[in-house]
Design an enzyme around this catalytic site. Structure first.
Site, mmCIF file in Angstrom:
data_model
loop_
_atom_site.group_PDB
_atom_site.id
_atom_site.type_symbol
_atom_site.label_atom_id
_atom_site.label_comp_id
_atom_site.label_asym_id
_atom_site.label_seq_id
_atom_site.Cartn_x
_atom_site.Cartn_y
_atom_site.Cartn_z
ATOM 1 N N CYS A 123 7.951 -4.705 -25.676
ATOM 2 C CA CYS A 123 7.156 -4.337 -24.507
ATOM 3 C C CYS A 123 7.745 -4.875 -23.211
ATOM 4 O O CYS A 123 7.156 -4.730 -22.154
ATOM 5 C CB CYS A 123 5.712 -4.800 -24.679
ATOM 6 S SG CYS A 123 5.567 -6.574 -24.872
ATOM 7 N N ARG B 39 13.448 -15.624 -13.842
ATOM 8 C CA ARG B 39 13.349 -14.188 -13.603
ATOM 9 C C ARG B 39 12.936 -13.824 -12.182
ATOM 10 O O ARG B 39 13.058 -12.686 -11.777
ATOM 11 C CB ARG B 39 12.411 -13.528 -14.622
ATOM 12 C CG ARG B 39 10.984 -14.004 -14.563
ATOM 13 C CD ARG B 39 10.221 -13.583 -15.804
ATOM 14 N NE ARG B 39 9.405 -12.382 -15.592
ATOM 15 C CZ ARG B 39 8.496 -11.953 -16.455
ATOM 16 N NH1 ARG B 39 8.303 -12.593 -17.605
ATOM 17 N NH2 ARG B 39 7.788 -10.888 -16.212
ATOM 18 N N ARG C 289 -1.909 -6.280 -19.857
ATOM 19 C CA ARG C 289 -1.760 -7.627 -19.282
ATOM 20 C C ARG C 289 -3.099 -8.042 -18.675
ATOM 21 O O ARG C 289 -3.391 -7.700 -17.527
ATOM 22 C CB ARG C 289 -0.681 -7.608 -18.196
ATOM 23 C CG ARG C 289 0.731 -7.374 -18.707
ATOM 24 C CD ARG C 289 1.694 -7.381 -17.537
ATOM 25 N NE ARG C 289 3.069 -7.595 -17.928
ATOM 26 C CZ ARG C 289 3.978 -6.623 -18.012
ATOM 27 N NH1 ARG C 289 3.666 -5.381 -17.737
ATOM 28 N NH2 ARG C 289 5.223 -6.917 -18.352
ATOM 29 N N GLU D 42 9.047 -14.219 -27.121
ATOM 30 C CA GLU D 42 9.618 -14.362 -25.780
ATOM 31 C C GLU D 42 10.457 -15.633 -25.662
ATOM 32 O O GLU D 42 11.152 -15.846 -24.685
ATOM 33 C CB GLU D 42 8.494 -14.429 -24.740
ATOM 34 C CG GLU D 42 7.552 -13.256 -24.808
ATOM 35 C CD GLU D 42 6.461 -13.330 -23.766
ATOM 36 O OE1 GLU D 42 6.661 -12.799 -22.673
ATOM 37 O OE2 GLU D 42 5.398 -13.922 -24.053
ATOM 38 N N HIS E 65 0.820 -1.218 0.000
ATOM 39 C CA HIS E 65 0.000 0.000 0.000
ATOM 40 C C HIS E 65 0.846 1.256 0.000
ATOM 41 O O HIS E 65 0.618 2.188 -0.772
ATOM 42 C CB HIS E 65 -0.847 0.054 1.280
ATOM 43 C CG HIS E 65 -1.863 -1.024 1.363
ATOM 44 N ND1 HIS E 65 -1.981 -1.833 2.445
ATOM 45 C CD2 HIS E 65 -2.798 -1.403 0.494
ATOM 46 C CE1 HIS E 65 -2.961 -2.676 2.243
ATOM 47 N NE2 HIS E 65 -3.480 -2.435 1.060
ATOM 48 N N ASN F 166 11.494 -9.555 -21.013
ATOM 49 C CA ASN F 166 11.568 -10.129 -19.657
ATOM 50 C C ASN F 166 11.692 -11.654 -19.752
ATOM 51 O O ASN F 166 12.537 -12.267 -19.108
ATOM 52 C CB ASN F 166 10.331 -9.773 -18.830
ATOM 53 C CG ASN F 166 10.049 -8.288 -18.850
ATOM 54 O OD1 ASN F 166 10.926 -7.507 -19.188
ATOM 55 N ND2 ASN F 166 8.834 -7.896 -18.528
ATOM 56 N N ASP F 167 10.842 -12.229 -20.579
ATOM 57 C CA ASP F 167 10.917 -13.682 -20.734
ATOM 58 C C ASP F 167 12.009 -14.090 -21.721
ATOM 59 O O ASP F 167 12.676 -15.104 -21.518
ATOM 60 C CB ASP F 167 9.559 -14.235 -21.187
ATOM 61 C CG ASP F 167 8.641 -14.426 -20.003
ATOM 62 O OD1 ASP F 167 9.082 -15.018 -19.008
ATOM 63 O OD2 ASP F 167 7.488 -13.957 -20.064
ATOM 64 N N ARG G 161 -3.366 -8.249 -24.618
ATOM 65 C CA ARG G 161 -2.695 -9.545 -24.629
ATOM 66 C C ARG G 161 -3.607 -10.589 -24.004
ATOM 67 O O ARG G 161 -4.195 -10.355 -22.946
ATOM 68 C CB ARG G 161 -1.387 -9.471 -23.835
ATOM 69 C CG ARG G 161 -0.665 -10.809 -23.835
ATOM 70 C CD ARG G 161 0.682 -10.714 -23.193
ATOM 71 N NE ARG G 161 0.584 -10.625 -21.740
ATOM 72 C CZ ARG G 161 1.644 -10.542 -20.955
ATOM 73 N NH1 ARG G 161 2.851 -10.510 -21.473
ATOM 74 N NH2 ARG G 161 1.503 -10.482 -19.646
HETATM 75 C C1 PEP Z 1 7.932 -9.931 -21.210
HETATM 76 O O1 PEP Z 1 8.082 -11.130 -20.961
HETATM 77 O O2 PEP Z 1 8.856 -9.170 -21.575
HETATM 78 C C2 PEP Z 1 6.601 -9.313 -21.054
HETATM 79 C C3 PEP Z 1 6.379 -8.066 -21.415
HETATM 80 O O3 PEP Z 1 5.636 -10.078 -20.501
HETATM 81 P P1 PEP Z 1 5.490 -10.328 -18.926
HETATM 82 O O4 PEP Z 1 6.501 -9.473 -18.213
HETATM 83 O O5 PEP Z 1 4.094 -9.995 -18.603
HETATM 84 O O6 PEP Z 1 5.787 -11.804 -18.841
HETATM 85 MG MG MG Z 2 6.385 -12.432 -20.774
#
Ligand code: PEP
Ligand code: MG
Length: 572
Positions: free
Chosen positions: A508, A471, A301, A437, A194, A460-461, A337
């Protein structure tokens, strides 16, 4: 002597001021037996404190200005709902009657019971709900101990102070903000606590998870909060103070500069228009979307529609959520998505089935949707119906093969047929894109892209899978390197595929929103960035300060000479 304590910087910026320490931890509740003839009075005492606590929350709710970010009011609204729940309104009174005990103890029994239930659920959202219960019970206990609790809280002169607490209830955070405090430090909490969310909304520098902070602090002493680096400085010397004051001035000037480009398009110095979109997941992001002048939503998301529930959102509810975002996007494109549940995004164990031995490599994202076609069809129908109300495109997470695209298209056509039969309106030409990804998908981007309308790189993935580092495993987070030559080659492959197929390629993942990498990505030929709303202006300022043609020439020279290390210089 100067002491530096580390925490988690959750709201950027620097604050310098005297510290005000809140000693209020969990109060020790002691059980008293209440004689039979006084039980009725004890119930009345509880009810009075309950009423006062509810009134206190209502007063705070009224004090929130109408134009304040909606999540601030939402926190208090949810506490108001909770305080009126029988479990907090009636059950403690029953416990007092049955056990003939004092009200504090009855509340303690009820708290233990509720916390136990929440803990068993093991779900990060419900853990926050557990904190809510604790905060409300603390508040009622506050009024049991002192009926002037509310007045005393409000009448403190805390202007310019830095509050140090174990944790803060949303109601306290709001009251402190009204008193114009300069910053917050809490010993507990994470980036989604919070305090973190509210301090970001208020734009107050804050650090959470500073273990044992209060043990090192004396009331009234001057401290520095560096919310950007997550640093609490105690006993700063004059030089440090000078440096931090200079930084505050620079930050102010920088914010002013960013403010000036808010409404301007993201165009490089040599005139190339770059699309700069926002990643959104929560209500606070939707609001920020307008404020930061994004070119639309590059990633919505949808799994966060599930965050406050233990069952999937129905078609109508999804439709309402998508329409809300389309409205906020004001005519710009919204990229929705499809569900990316599984691995680190798990809300509903019942829906997920038994935990996979290796969830990140298991039945997640589109694999899960294809395994549950009814849930997927429901989402496709909701998205398609929303397409009658604005511009949107569909993004498929964790796409791996063309077979998957075939299955998706088949279900997509079924969803279209179902809507036509039900006489529901929808856009017949919604674009469908794939998230890249999976490293193999990046290498085969041209093959996959041929059957899609656009691609979006989820770094990210992609980085997780390319470098074989979970991750969410902090032990290996030091290996997380967006500049690893292997990662850059994968990104490059996707951008080149987009160019040869003449389809848009966006990014993204978090890499797109990190200002250190923006020029490199521009040089590589990326034309669509989708970033967290609060990163939009920073990224835009880098884009606006870049000469695209010069960056591309430089990049070609670096790659031709096979000197990947020089890339670091380029992005620096
Ligand atoms: C990613 O994997 O870069 C991505 C944007 O998706 P998420 O972080 O929601 O897995
Ligand atoms: Mg992802």
């Amino acid at each position: 002597m100067t002491l530096l304590l580390n925490g988690l910087g959750v709201s950027r910026g620097i604050a310098i001021g005297p510290v005000h320490i809140l000693e209020r931890g969990k109060p020790e509740s002691i059980r008293f037996d209440i004689p039979d003839n006084r039980v009725g009075d004890e119930v009345k005492r509880f009810r009075k404190a309950h009423r006062q606590a509810a009134r206190h929350l209502r007063d705070i709710r009224k004090s929130i200005p109408g134009d304040a970010p909606p999540d601030i009011a939402a926190f208090i609204d949810s506490h108001l709902l909770m305080i009126d729940d029988v479990l907090l309104k009636k059950t403690p009174a029953e416990i007092i009657r049955q056990q003939k005990c004092n009200a504090e103890w009855a509340l303690q029994i009820q708290e233990n019971e509720l916390v136990r239930v929440f803990d068993e659920m093991q779900d990060s959202y419900l853990k926050t709900r557990r904190d809510d219960v604790e905060h409300i019970i603390r508040l009622i206990q506050g009024f049991l101990g002192d009926e002037n609790y509310s007045l005393k809280q409000r009448n403190k002169n805390l202007k310019g102070c830095i509050i140090a607490a174990d944790d803060l209830a949303p109601a306290d955070t709001i009251v402190f903000e009204h008193q114009h405090i300069a910053g917050f430090i809490t010993e507990y909490g994470g980036p989604t606590s919070h305090t973190a969310i509210l301090s970001r909304s208020f734009g107050i520098p804050s650090i959470v998870a500073v273990a044992n902070a209060r043990a090192h602090l004396s009331e009234g002493e001057r401290v520095i909060i560096d919310g950007t680096r997550g640093l609490l400085v105690i006993g700063a010397d004059n030089r440090m103070l000078r440096d931090y004051r200079r930084q505050i001035k620079l930050d102010k000037e920088h914010r002013k500069k960013l403010e000036a480009i808010r409404k301007k398009p993201a165009r490089t110095r040599d005139g190339a228009r770059i699309t700069l979109m926002a990643n959104i997941e929560l209500d606070e992001d939707i609001r920020a979307l307008r404020r930061h002048g994004a070119d639309g939503v590059g990633l919505y998301r949808t799994e966060f529609l599930y965050i406050d529930r233990r069952h999937a959102a129905g078609e109508e509810e999804q439709l309402a959520a998508y329409r809300k975002i389309l409205r906020a996007a004001g005519g710009n494109i919204v990229t929705i998505r499809t569900l990316d549940l599984g691995a680190e995004k798990e809300f509903d164990p019942a829906y997920a089935g038994p935990l996979a031995p290796n969830p990140a490599l298991g039945l997640r994202a589109i694999r899960r949707s294809l395994k549950n076609p009814d849930v997927f069809l429901q989402q496709l129908r909701a998205i398609l119906r929303a397409s009658a109300h604005g511009k949107l495109r569909i993004l498929i997470p964790m796409l791996t093969s063309t077979q998957e695209i075939g299955q998706i298209m088949e279900l997509y056509r079924i969803a279209q047929r179902q809507l036509t039969q039900a006489k529901k309106r929808f856009d017949q030409s919604v674009a469908i894109g794939g998230m890249i990804e999976v490293p193999a998908a990046a290498m085969a981007a041209e093959t996959l892209g041929r059957e899609l309308d656009f691609l979006s790189i989820g770094t990210n993935d992609l980085i997780q899978y390319a470098l074989a580092i979970d991750r969410i495993d902090e032990e290996v987070s030091y290996l997380y390197d967006p500049l690893h030559p292997g990662v850059l080659q994968l990104i490059n492959a996707v951008i080149r595929a987009g160019e040869s197929l003449k389809i848009p390629v966006a990014m993204c993942g978090e890499m797109a929103g990190d200002r250190r990498f923006v020029r490199l990505l521009l040089a590589m030929g990326l034309t669509e960035f989708s970033v967290q709303p609060n990163e939009l202006l920073e990224v835009k300022s880098v884009i606006m300060g870049s000469d695209l043609a010069a960056l591309k020439r430089k990049y070609r020279r670096i790659t031709a000479s096979r000197e990947p290390r020089r890339i670091a210089e380029m992005v620096g």
